[in-house]
Design an enzyme around this catalytic site. Sequence first.
Site, mmCIF file in Angstrom:
data_model
loop_
_atom_site.group_PDB
_atom_site.id
_atom_site.type_symbol
_atom_site.label_atom_id
_atom_site.label_comp_id
_atom_site.label_asym_id
_atom_site.label_seq_id
_atom_site.Cartn_x
_atom_site.Cartn_y
_atom_site.Cartn_z
ATOM 1 C CE1 TYR A 1 5.835 28.325 11.713
ATOM 2 C CE2 TYR A 1 6.464 30.466 11.176
ATOM 3 C CZ TYR A 1 6.254 29.784 12.041
ATOM 4 O OH TYR A 1 6.311 30.111 13.292
ATOM 5 C CD GLU A 12 11.180 27.826 21.358
ATOM 6 O OE1 GLU A 12 12.079 28.538 20.520
ATOM 7 O OE2 GLU A 12 10.460 27.045 21.083
#
Length: 275
Positions: A31, A176
Site C-alpha cells: 500500500y 523506526e
Amino acid sequence: MSVKYFNGEFVKDSISIDPNDRGYQFGDGIYEVIRVYDGKLFTGIEHFERLLRSAAEIQIKLEQTVDDYMAICERLVAENYIQNGNIYVQVTRGAAVRNHLFPESSEPVTFIYTYDSERPVQGMKEGVKVITTDDIRWLRCDIKSLNLLGNVLNKQKAKEAGGTEAIQLREGIVTEGTSSNAYIVKEGAIYTHPANNLILNGITRQVIKTCAAEMGIPFIEQSFDKDALFAADEIFISSTSIEVTPVNQVDDQPFAVGPVTQKLQQAFEQKISAL
Ligand SMILES: *Cc1c(COP(=O)(O)O)cnc(C)c1O
C-alpha cells in the site's frame, strides 16, 4: 458518496471484495498513503515508484505505470474535491482458493480512495509523546506491506501508555516508529537508521534528507542505540501524515522541541508551498 477506483473502474457505489482475496487472508499485498495539499499530490511520483518497487519485491506484476497511477489519483482528487487530504492505495495479489503458495492465475486487486484530512498542527507545534518498545516485526520492513500486525500491536501499546507512537528497538538499536521514521539531533547533526531491510525508507525521510542537505545540516544515516536516544538534544519523527513532528517525551523523559527540528519544519513547509 465519493468516487473510488477499484480494478480499473471509477465507482461511486460500494464495492465488494472476494473473501478469498489474499490481502484479506494473508495480508498479501502492499500500500501507499499520499498527501494532498491544496488539491495537489505531494511527492506522488516518489510514492508510486515505491509502490512499484514493493510490488516487484513480492512478485506482484502490475500493468500500470507511475503515470497511470498519477492520472487515476488526480481524477479522484478532482472528482472528490479534495483540497487537504490523503489518498490510500492498496494492491493485493488477488483472489484464489486459500493456499500459501502464489496462485497460478490471479489478477492483482487495486483499490484507491481519497479522504479529507487536516494537518496535525498541534502535534507538529508542541510535539508528541512516544514510548520505546521491542521491534517485533519481520525482516523486510523495506516493503510497505499490508502485513502490519507488529506495527498495530506496538502502536496500540503506545496509546495505552498515553503516547501516540512507539519508537521500536531491534537488539537495542532504534529502527523506526510503527508508521513513521525516527531521528535524533546531536550537536547539530541529524542521525537516523540507514535505509536497509529493517526500516521503511519514508518519502518524507527522503524529503528531510534533501532539506538538510540544502541547509547544510549533516544528515547521518547511522544507527544509534537507546542510550543515544535518551541523550539526544532533539528527537523527531516523520511520515506523510505527520510531516516533521517533534517528540516531547520518550517513556518518562521530557524533551524540548528544538531548533533543528523547527528549521526542518520550515524547509518542509516551503516544499509544500512550492507545489
Ligand atoms: C509509511 C511508513 C513510514 C513513513 O513513510 P512516508 O513515505 O514518509 O509516509 C515509516 N515507517 C513505516 C513502518 C511506514 O509504514
